[in-house]
Every structure is written in structure tokens, then in C-alpha cells.
Design a protein around this motif. Sequence first.
Motif, PDB file in Angstrom:
ATOM      1  N   GLY A   1       0.917  -1.134   0.049  1.00  0.00           N
ATOM      2  CA  GLY A   1      -0.018   0.037  -0.028  1.00  0.00           C
ATOM      3  C   GLY A   1       0.913   1.221  -0.058  1.00  0.00           C
ATOM      4  O   GLY A   1       1.993   1.119   0.140  1.00  0.00           O
ATOM      5  N   PRO A   2       0.281   2.336  -0.202  1.00  0.00           N
ATOM      6  CA  PRO A   2       1.072   3.598  -0.434  1.00  0.00           C
ATOM      7  C   PRO A   2       1.827   3.831   0.894  1.00  0.00           C
ATOM      8  O   PRO A   2       2.832   4.212   0.816  1.00  0.00           O
ATOM      9  N   ASP A   3       0.996   3.898   1.945  1.00  0.00           N
ATOM     10  CA  ASP A   3       1.777   4.184   3.416  1.00  0.00           C
ATOM     11  C   ASP A   3       2.989   3.236   3.684  1.00  0.00           C
ATOM     12  O   ASP A   3       4.086   3.766   4.112  1.00  0.00           O
ATOM     13  N   GLU A   4       2.823   2.081   3.335  1.00  0.00           N
ATOM     14  CA  GLU A   4       3.620   1.009   3.740  1.00  0.00           C
ATOM     15  C   GLU A   4       4.948   1.222   2.858  1.00  0.00           C
ATOM     16  O   GLU A   4       6.016   1.090   3.170  1.00  0.00           O
ATOM     17  N   PHE A   5       4.642   1.915   1.495  1.00  0.00           N
ATOM     18  CA  PHE A   5       5.906   2.085   0.427  1.00  0.00           C
ATOM     19  C   PHE A   5       6.570   2.996   1.116  1.00  0.00           C
ATOM     20  O   PHE A   5       8.002   3.137   1.101  1.00  0.00           O
ATOM     21  N   LEU A   6       6.026   4.237   1.580  1.00  0.00           N
ATOM     22  CA  LEU A   6       6.840   5.356   2.206  1.00  0.00           C
ATOM     23  C   LEU A   6       7.377   4.935   3.299  1.00  0.00           C
ATOM     24  O   LEU A   6       8.417   5.687   3.811  1.00  0.00           O
TER      25      LEU A   6
END
Length: 445
Positions: free
Chosen positions: A251-256
Amino acid sequence: MPETDSNAKRLVLIVIDGLTPSMFEAAVGDKRAPALTFLAEHGRYDRAVTTFPSLTPVCLSSLVTGAHPDIHHIPHLVWYHRGERRIVEYGSSFAALRAVGMARGILDTIINMNRQHLSPGAATVFEVLEDAGLTTGAINITCYRGRTPHYPTLPAIPIPAYGPKHFFYYNLFESERTGAPLAVFARSAGSIDGYAASVGRWLVTRDGFHFLAYYLPDYDFASHVRGPDAAYEALGRSDAAIAALLDAAGGPDEFLERYAVVFCSDHGQTRVDRHAVLPAVFADRDDVVVTASNRAGMVYGRDPRALAEQLDGEESVDVTLFRDGGEAYVRRSGEEARLVPGEGVDLLEEIPDGVARAWAALQNPNAGEVLVSAAPGFEFADLAGRHHVGGGSHGSLHRDDSEVPMLTIGIDARPRSLVEVAPAIIQHFGVEPPAYQRARRSIAV
Ligand SMILES: [Zn+2]
């Protein structure tokens, strides 16, 4: 082994070829570009400036080496090799490749650009980080030089390319079997970015790199056909290729949480409605070689000032640069001025980083004695007479060709030029930069 900040967050460099700042700014908040919107909401954004000529092989070499062409020596999409007395063509068009000989053109583009033409005096971000013990990867980026030999997937080319540990290049080189689909066919449907997405997903799922360069060329292809700021459909596909990376991390948050990000393009793009044939200006000279493509040209020949003067009054020509007696000069509208690094010149007043970029382009030993930057709306036809009239093009010093979007997440530096990206990444990992990058930093201070 040199010291590194091994706790530094891993980093992904994402490049959408030819994306203009205005298109990026319009895409943020647009539901057709959810991944870019997410990244923009979490990052710091500036407009930055690329190098000159503002053409992909030159710009990507600047991005990866942190240097202008005076250091990396890649001069243009098409240039005259003085040592080998021949034209080098990196693919201005399929027809231009055919004009120089398809096999030769492909070999120059996929192997020789990195192995022979890219200066040994320049250091790629892959070389610098891997020499410091870090693991790097590259997907489809044309400037890829590293330390690991990779043999092509085509047995017909038994020559290794030296790339980073994880190296993927249009199915021609694949350091690992990922099951990604074939990339090179059906290009306009976005198959190359689709290939990048498959490989990117595979690499992020395994989390097997400290630094990854993720290059998406399909947008530029569409923009050349439809013109700048009109290629929304293509941008949607590039966005989907970025979303594939975010998904692979969970997911996007996990990516960042896992990665710092630098997002940029390599050059801008302007609309072209007329074309010119630059060699026609020198039709009376059989001792002159002209290489031209998109919105930049180069002239190789004796008496550079006379050659530059011969371009005076050409409607397609905006700025002419030339070397003469160890000095660098600019001509514009019949006026002339000497170029001195660090000193402004009225003739280039509205050109971003004008003097620095013009000077560096002229110091490239592979450049012509005269460099030509096209006038707004004009494109120079390539070797096969091809051009993009009615669509978009780039290559000149002009602001619209030269400005790029620059978004950073999770790094300290804020690059204002494409040549500041590699130093920013190297600094992020606490690695010693090459001497030419240190020298530029001390001049800037
Ligand atoms: Zn490009």
C-alpha cells in the motif's frame, strides 16, 4: 570498504520521460493520477532544470552521473564520432536508425552508449553506491553503467552490458527471471511501462535493493505524437506503473515507510508546428557534418564562428553556441557574447541555467564545434527527414524544453537541477561523492 549510512532508508528514483511541470502540476489531485497525487501530497515539490541538449540520452546521463555533458560526454541523440569518423544514432526515429544501419544503431544504443561513449571520468550512481557495498537496480534507464556483466537475452548479441546487480532493460537484459511480459512490441499501448511495472513489482516484493532507478518512457512517446499537456491517457498508464510499486509494498503508506523517493522527468516538451532541415544551410560545404534531431543540432567543421554566422537569420534557429580559440561564445539575433562560467550574459537572460548549460555542452569533446538551439515552434528533421510537427518535441535551451518537475520524499537535499539528483542520492546514503560533484558543491557554496 568506504563508510556508508547502512541505516539510511532505501530509495526509489522514479522518472517519467518528458513529463512537463505543468502537466505534473495539473495531474496532482486528478483522479486519473492517484499514485502521483499521493506522492505529491507527501513530498516537497519544485520545478528544476535539466541539461542541454534537453534530449533523453543526454538528460538521463546527467541524472545518473550528476554531471553535465562536459563530464559525461553524451552529446545528443545523434552525433559525429570523430575517432571512428561516423555518425552515432541512438534512435531519433526508426527510420533514422535504418539510415545509419539498424544493427549498428542498436549496438550503439544498447551497448556502446554506456560501454564506450559514456566517459570513464564520470561515475554513475550505481557504480558509486555499489562500490560502497550497497545493492542497486535499474529498470529500462538508458544510462545504466555498473560493475556486473549481464549477457543479452538475444543469443545473436554475445556482448555483455555492465550494469547494476539488478538490471532490466527492455527484455534485452534481465538479471533475474521475473515472468514479466515482453516489452518492445505494441509500444503505443504502453507495453514498456507495463514491463517496468511487472519487474518493479517483483523487485519491491523481494525488497532486494538499496537504490532502484525506475524509468517510464511511454509518456514521452505519446507526448511526441499528441503534443505536450495532451497525453492524459499515457500519464494514467505511467501512474498505474507507479501504483504497481506502491501495491507491491502493501500500500502507499507502507511504501513510504520503506522507501525515500525522488520523482522527476528528464526534460520538458513544447508544441512544434514547423520543421527545418538544418544540413540544407550548409549545402555548399562538403567539409561540414551536421547532426540534428528534435530541437537541437550540432555542426562539425572548421572556422566555427563562420559556421555560426551562417546560421544568422535562419528562422528555425534561436541560439547558436560555438567554441573558438579555447573560448565559448553565444550568438543570438546577430549579436555575440563570450560565455564565462558563473557570469551572466544578457543574450541568455531568460534561459534557465543558461550560461552553465551552454558552457558545459560546448566543453563536451563529442559535441560539434557549433551547437544549435531551435526557435519556439520549430523542430529539426532527423537523418531520415522525420519530425513531430503537429505534436511535441524538445532539445533546446528554451524554458519549456528545459524545466522538469522535481518531487522528493524522505531525503534532505532539494535538487534544483537534474545534475543535483545523483549527489543528493549519494549523500542520502552517506557515501563519498565523486570529486567532480564535490567540486561543484564547493563552487555553489
Ligand atoms: Zn526523454
